[in-house]
Write a protein that holds these residues in place. Structure first.
Motif, PDB file in Angstrom:
ATOM      1  N   GLN A  36       0.817  -1.213   0.000  1.00 48.83           N
ATOM      2  CA  GLN A  36       0.000   0.000   0.000  1.00 48.83           C
ATOM      3  C   GLN A  36       0.854   1.268   0.000  1.00 48.83           C
ATOM      4  O   GLN A  36       0.367   2.335   0.368  1.00 48.83           O
ATOM      5  CB  GLN A  36      -0.913   0.004   1.243  1.00 48.83           C
ATOM      6  CG  GLN A  36      -1.928  -1.113   1.258  1.00 48.83           C
ATOM      7  CD  GLN A  36      -3.090  -0.859   0.315  1.00 48.83           C
ATOM      8  OE1 GLN A  36      -2.913  -0.331  -0.777  1.00 48.83           O
ATOM      9  NE2 GLN A  36      -4.277  -1.242   0.737  1.00 48.83           N
ATOM     10  N   GLY A  39      -0.098   5.363  -0.859  1.00 49.25           N
ATOM     11  CA  GLY A  39      -1.548   5.517  -0.770  1.00 49.25           C
ATOM     12  C   GLY A  39      -1.981   6.951  -0.569  1.00 49.25           C
ATOM     13  O   GLY A  39      -3.073   7.332  -0.974  1.00 49.25           O
ATOM     14  N   HIS A  40      -1.124   7.765   0.050  1.00 49.10           N
ATOM     15  CA  HIS A  40      -1.441   9.181   0.253  1.00 49.10           C
ATOM     16  C   HIS A  40      -0.813  10.050  -0.831  1.00 49.10           C
ATOM     17  O   HIS A  40      -0.987  11.257  -0.838  1.00 49.10           O
ATOM     18  CB  HIS A  40      -0.920   9.647   1.608  1.00 49.10           C
ATOM     19  CG  HIS A  40      -1.984   9.769   2.647  1.00 49.10           C
ATOM     20  ND1 HIS A  40      -3.194  10.376   2.427  1.00 49.10           N
ATOM     21  CD2 HIS A  40      -2.026   9.339   3.929  1.00 49.10           C
ATOM     22  CE1 HIS A  40      -3.920  10.330   3.522  1.00 49.10           C
ATOM     23  NE2 HIS A  40      -3.232   9.687   4.455  1.00 49.10           N
ATOM     24  N   HIS A  43      -0.468   6.837  -5.406  1.00 48.04           N
ATOM     25  CA  HIS A  43      -1.540   5.861  -5.628  1.00 48.04           C
ATOM     26  C   HIS A  43      -2.878   6.354  -5.086  1.00 48.04           C
ATOM     27  O   HIS A  43      -3.788   5.568  -4.866  1.00 48.04           O
ATOM     28  CB  HIS A  43      -1.203   4.528  -4.956  1.00 48.04           C
ATOM     29  CG  HIS A  43      -0.117   3.771  -5.647  1.00 48.04           C
ATOM     30  ND1 HIS A  43       0.621   2.802  -5.039  1.00 48.04           N
ATOM     31  CD2 HIS A  43       0.368   3.845  -6.916  1.00 48.04           C
ATOM     32  CE1 HIS A  43       1.504   2.312  -5.885  1.00 48.04           C
ATOM     33  NE2 HIS A  43       1.375   2.944  -7.030  1.00 48.04           N
ATOM     34  N   TRP A  44      -2.983   7.646  -4.855  1.00 48.08           N
ATOM     35  CA  TRP A  44      -4.187   8.212  -4.246  1.00 48.08           C
ATOM     36  C   TRP A  44      -5.437   7.932  -5.079  1.00 48.08           C
ATOM     37  O   TRP A  44      -6.477   7.578  -4.541  1.00 48.08           O
ATOM     38  CB  TRP A  44      -4.015   9.710  -4.024  1.00 48.08           C
ATOM     39  CG  TRP A  44      -5.225  10.337  -3.426  1.00 48.08           C
ATOM     40  CD1 TRP A  44      -6.090  11.191  -4.016  1.00 48.08           C
ATOM     41  CD2 TRP A  44      -5.722  10.129  -2.101  1.00 48.08           C
ATOM     42  NE1 TRP A  44      -7.091  11.543  -3.159  1.00 48.08           N
ATOM     43  CE2 TRP A  44      -6.887  10.889  -1.962  1.00 48.08           C
ATOM     44  CE3 TRP A  44      -5.304   9.357  -1.021  1.00 48.08           C
ATOM     45  CZ2 TRP A  44      -7.644  10.918  -0.806  1.00 48.08           C
ATOM     46  CZ3 TRP A  44      -6.054   9.389   0.144  1.00 48.08           C
ATOM     47  CH2 TRP A  44      -7.206  10.157   0.236  1.00 48.08           C
ATOM     48  N   ILE A  47      -6.657   4.453  -4.449  1.00 52.28           N
ATOM     49  CA  ILE A  47      -7.285   4.341  -3.130  1.00 52.28           C
ATOM     50  C   ILE A  47      -8.709   4.893  -3.186  1.00 52.28           C
ATOM     51  O   ILE A  47      -9.654   4.273  -2.688  1.00 52.28           O
ATOM     52  CB  ILE A  47      -6.462   5.101  -2.065  1.00 52.28           C
ATOM     53  CG1 ILE A  47      -5.119   4.428  -1.804  1.00 52.28           C
ATOM     54  CG2 ILE A  47      -7.247   5.273  -0.770  1.00 52.28           C
ATOM     55  CD1 ILE A  47      -5.131   3.248  -0.874  1.00 52.28           C
ATOM     56  N   HIS A  54     -10.433   3.053   3.252  1.00 51.76           N
ATOM     57  CA  HIS A  54      -9.111   2.712   3.764  1.00 51.76           C
ATOM     58  C   HIS A  54      -8.655   3.633   4.890  1.00 51.76           C
ATOM     59  O   HIS A  54      -8.136   3.177   5.900  1.00 51.76           O
ATOM     60  CB  HIS A  54      -8.092   2.746   2.627  1.00 51.76           C
ATOM     61  CG  HIS A  54      -6.729   2.293   3.037  1.00 51.76           C
ATOM     62  ND1 HIS A  54      -6.400   0.957   3.151  1.00 51.76           N
ATOM     63  CD2 HIS A  54      -5.611   2.980   3.387  1.00 51.76           C
ATOM     64  CE1 HIS A  54      -5.134   0.856   3.539  1.00 51.76           C
ATOM     65  NE2 HIS A  54      -4.640   2.072   3.683  1.00 51.76           N
TER      66      HIS A  54
END
Length: 145
Positions: A36, A39-40, A43-44, A47, A54
């Motif tokens: 992950q 994720g912020h 890959h936002w 998500i 999440h």
């Protein structure tokens, strides 16, 4: 046998399967990190689209001191154990009613499953409404401690 469709030949015999030079797809940097990661950041959008729950907190947890899990016993089980309990002296027979403190045999709540054939005077911390009704119908009493 005649084939109507061609066998799949997609990338058969190819060493890099469309990835260019074999050096380019080596580490996790090619997929933007492992798991992950990102994720912020990078890959936002993934998500937001596929795992919108999440981040953040949902729901609540009750404080542990409010959670109750009482030890329960059904009326049918009490009926089965009565002769044994009277012999041991845990339950007492006075006149035509049997007096039993359920906490003395390690239970806190009485539930209404099963049948009782004789009048009982039961003492416990809690009773279900069905149990109270059945005990009173049999000519007994309930007493909350």
């Amino acid at each position: 046998m005649i084939r109507k469709r061609k066998k799949i030949t997609k990338m058969r015999g190819s060493r890099t399967v469309g990835g260019g030079s074999s050096k380019k797809r080596r580490g996790a940097g090619h997929r933007g990190g492992r798991g992950q990661a990102g994720g912020h950041k990078h890959h936002w959008t993934w998500i937001v689209k596929y795992d919108p729950e999440h981040f953040g907190k949902r729901g609540f947890k009750r404080p542990r001191k409010l959670l109750k899990d009482p030890k329960t016993i059904n009326l049918g089980e009490i009926q089965e154990k009565l002769p044994e309990l009277i012999k041991k002296g845990i339950a007492k027979k006075e006149k035509n009613i049997i007096i039993l403190d359920v906490t003395s045999i390690g239970y806190e709540k009485v539930l209404g499953r099963g049948k009782i054939t004789e009048p009982l005077h039961l003492k416990a911390h809690e009773f279900s409404t069905k149990a109270e009704k059945k005990i009173e119908e049999a000519g007994g009493k309930t007493e909350t401690i």
